[in-house]
Structures are given as C-alpha cells and as structure tokens.
Enzyme design. Structure first.
Site, PDB file in Angstrom:
ATOM      1  N   ASP A   1       0.842  -1.246   0.010  1.00 44.34           N
ATOM      2  CA  ASP A   1      -0.072  -0.086   0.055  1.00 44.34           C
ATOM      3  C   ASP A   1       0.837   1.366  -0.098  1.00 44.34           C
ATOM      4  O   ASP A   1       0.333   2.249  -0.036  1.00 44.34           O
ATOM      5  CB  ASP A   1      -1.170   0.010   1.269  1.00 44.34           C
ATOM      6  CG  ASP A   1      -0.396   0.065   2.687  1.00 44.34           C
ATOM      7  OD1 ASP A   1       0.835  -0.060   2.421  1.00 44.34           O
ATOM      8  OD2 ASP A   1      -1.059   0.088   3.598  1.00 44.34           O
TER       9      ASP A   1
ATOM     10  N   LYS B   1      -1.461  -9.440   2.735  1.00 39.75           N
ATOM     11  CA  LYS B   1      -0.668  -8.905   3.959  1.00 39.75           C
ATOM     12  C   LYS B   1      -1.678  -7.961   4.698  1.00 39.75           C
ATOM     13  O   LYS B   1      -2.305  -7.241   4.059  1.00 39.75           O
ATOM     14  CB  LYS B   1       0.737  -8.535   3.556  1.00 39.75           C
ATOM     15  CG  LYS B   1       1.473  -7.589   4.680  1.00 39.75           C
ATOM     16  CD  LYS B   1       2.802  -7.235   4.488  1.00 39.75           C
ATOM     17  CE  LYS B   1       2.848  -5.856   3.925  1.00 39.75           C
ATOM     18  NZ  LYS B   1       2.587  -4.681   4.663  1.00 39.75           N
TER      19      LYS B   1
ATOM     20  N   GLU C   1       9.173  -4.339  10.842  1.00 37.77           N
ATOM     21  CA  GLU C   1       9.375  -3.085  10.211  1.00 37.77           C
ATOM     22  C   GLU C   1       9.825  -1.897  11.293  1.00 37.77           C
ATOM     23  O   GLU C   1       9.219  -2.075  12.329  1.00 37.77           O
ATOM     24  CB  GLU C   1       8.169  -2.394   9.235  1.00 37.77           C
ATOM     25  CG  GLU C   1       8.664  -0.816   8.880  1.00 37.77           C
ATOM     26  CD  GLU C   1       7.706  -0.262   7.754  1.00 37.77           C
ATOM     27  OE1 GLU C   1       6.686  -0.876   7.371  1.00 37.77           O
ATOM     28  OE2 GLU C   1       7.941   0.815   7.428  1.00 37.77           O
TER      29      GLU C   1
HETATM   30  O1  KIV Z   1       3.596  -1.143   1.657  1.00 34.83           O
HETATM   31  C1  KIV Z   1       4.555  -1.491   1.801  1.00 34.83           C
HETATM   32  O2  KIV Z   1       5.548  -1.258   0.904  1.00 34.83           O
HETATM   33  C2  KIV Z   1       5.012  -2.319   2.790  1.00 34.83           C
HETATM   34  C3  KIV Z   1       6.489  -2.829   2.941  1.00 34.83           C
HETATM   35  C4  KIV Z   1       7.316  -1.460   3.601  1.00 34.83           C
HETATM   36  C5  KIV Z   1       6.845  -3.978   3.733  1.00 34.83           C
HETATM   37  O3  KIV Z   1       4.308  -2.570   3.558  1.00 34.83           O
END
Ligand code: KIV
Length: 275
Positions: free
Chosen positions: A55, A124, A193
């Site tokens: 996202d 995710k 993260e």
């Molecule tokens: O949205 C994204 O790019 C992410 C990564 C930083 C893991 O969640």
C-alpha cells in the site's frame, strides 16, 4: 549472482513451503514491492522470491503523504498488473486501510477478492494481537496471510509519525507479543518494520515462521525494500535504505537528451523514420 540467487532463478513458483524451507536452512528470502507488469517481470526474472503490492503505492505511485487513502479497488488493480508479470515469485497483496479493520467477515470478503479478481497468492495486513481473529479467519478460508508488526504505517496517527517501535521494555514486549500473535493466528510469514536490530533478532529466533525485515537489521530471515528506494527513484529515503541504483538520474538524463534532440531536430532522424 550468488548460488542461492542463481538456484532461486531456476526454481518453479515460490510457495509457502519454499519460504518455510528457507527459514529452516538459514537461506535468506528476498521481497520487493512492485506495482505494475513491467517491474514485476524484471524482478521476477531477477529471482526475487516475493513481490509485494504494497500500500506504499499511496506514497510512491499516487504521491500521497500516507498510505491511508489507498482504496481496495486501486490495490486490486495494481495487484492484477503485478500478478500478470510474475511467473515465479509469490505475489502478496497488501490489504489497504479500511479493507480489513471493520470486521473479520469484511476482511475475509476483501481477501477473497484479491485472490479471485487479481491473482494474488496471499494477502498482507498490519497489526498483531488485535488482528489475531481476523488473520485466523482469512487463513481458515485457505488464503495465506503475511503479518506486519513494529512500525505499521497505517497506524501513523497513533504512532505520531513513522517512528521506530519496540524501544524500552514495554515496547519490546509489545512487538514480541504482536509477532507471536500473528504466528499463532496462522500467518505464514511476518514483516518486521522499523525496530532495533537486537529486537528483530529476538523475534526471528522466537518464531518458526520467516521474518522479513525493513529497517530491522540483518538477522531477519529475509529483507524487503520499496522498489522506488531500491532503484533511487524516491526523492527522500530513510537512513536504513540503500539505493542499489540511481534510476532517477538516468531517467532525468534521458528526458533531457530527448528534449534537446527534439528541439535541435536531431530526433527522429532517418534511421527512426518510416519511408
Ligand atoms: O506497503 C509496503 O510497501 C510495505 C512494505 C514496506 C513492507 O508494507
């Protein structure tokens, strides 16, 4: 190319058992974000294991300040483009803010759309203990879930910015509890993260599922970067990012040369014109 990367490039589709095996053998997992067909194909051919339709598209594609405005329809669209370009990599769709927080039922309905309409292999979502039921419900529907704990950008207003998480005893305990909850709920992997390197090492040792780090140091089972940071296309990059190329400068130079040659009537020349 390292031996592991060369072997990766020859393997068939990366699956959940592939990632589990990598953790067991101590072989690192690579994940990059992608948002379109062209870059998905480039990264897939390069042997990247997992393509995440993050996202972060809100920031790097749409020019928003946060990831919060990204809609479900926009994420579905970008996931479809990436899935078309990936013949080997596992494609993970990041569920945008608002698409999984309302209720586990709503989350399941939206996760199903990612698989059915966009060709994602997994989804995710951000959050730990508070997302236990939601993750478990989606997993029950045979949709693999990747968790995301520590610095979770969708919680930017609670965190007061993109701040490193897991500092101090309570902070460490919270990140560890969140990661354990994600594993207990049935997630196949978890993104760590923005946390101190020793905490990410502790979490990685405590879990049997792979951890994929970003701003979390070298001890995670794998690493992820936003593709614009990897390629030097972002205006500003956080300190943990290493740009592996400077495509921003290359693109800018190409555009300038094009403009010069057009104004000097050098392009298109005879070689690049139809007769
Ligand atoms: O949205 C994204 O790019 C992410 C990564 C930083 C893991 O969640």
């Amino acid at each position: 190319m390292s031996t592991v990367a060369a072997e990766s490039a020859r393997e068939h589709r990366v699956t959940l058992p592939t990632l589990q095996r990598r953790k067991r053998k101590g072989e690192k997992i690579t994940m990059l974000t992608a948002y379109d067909f062209t870059f998905a194909q480039i990264f897939d051919t390069a042997g990247i294991d997992v393509l995440l339709v993050g996202d972060s598209l809100g920031n790097v594609i749409q020019g928003e300040n946060t990831t919060l405005p990204v809609t479900l329809e926009e994420s579905l669209y970008h996931t479809r483009l990436v899935a078309r370009g990936a013949s080997r990599a596992l494609v993970v769709a990041d569920m945008p803010f608002g698409s999984y927080q309302v209720s586990p039922e709503d989350a399941v309905r939206n996760a199903i759309r990612f698989v059915k309409e966009s060709g994602a292999h997994a989804v995710k979502l951000e959050g730990g203990t508070s997302m236990l039921d939601t993750i478990a419900r989606i997993v029950t529907c045979e949709i693999p879930v990747m968790g995301h704990v520590g610095l979770t950008p969708q919680a930017i207003h609670r965190m007061g910015g993109h701040r490193v998480q897991g500092r101090g005893e309570a902070g460490r305990a919270k990140v560890l509890a969140d990661a354990r909850a994600v594993e207990a709920a049935g997630a196949f992997a978890v993104v760590l993260e923005g946390m101190p390197i020793d905490l990410a090492r502790e979490v990685t040792a405590a879990l049997s599922i792979p951890t994929i780090g970003i701003g979390a140091g070298v001890h995670c089972d794998g690493q992820v970067l936003v593709m614009h940071d990897l390629l030097g296309l972002s205006g500003w990059t956080p300190s943990f990012v290493k740009p592996f190329a400077n495509l921003g400068a290359v693109a800018s130079q190409a555009a300038r040369r094009f403009a010069e040659e057009v104004s000097e009537q050098k392009f298109p020349d005879a070689e690049h014109s139809y007769r």
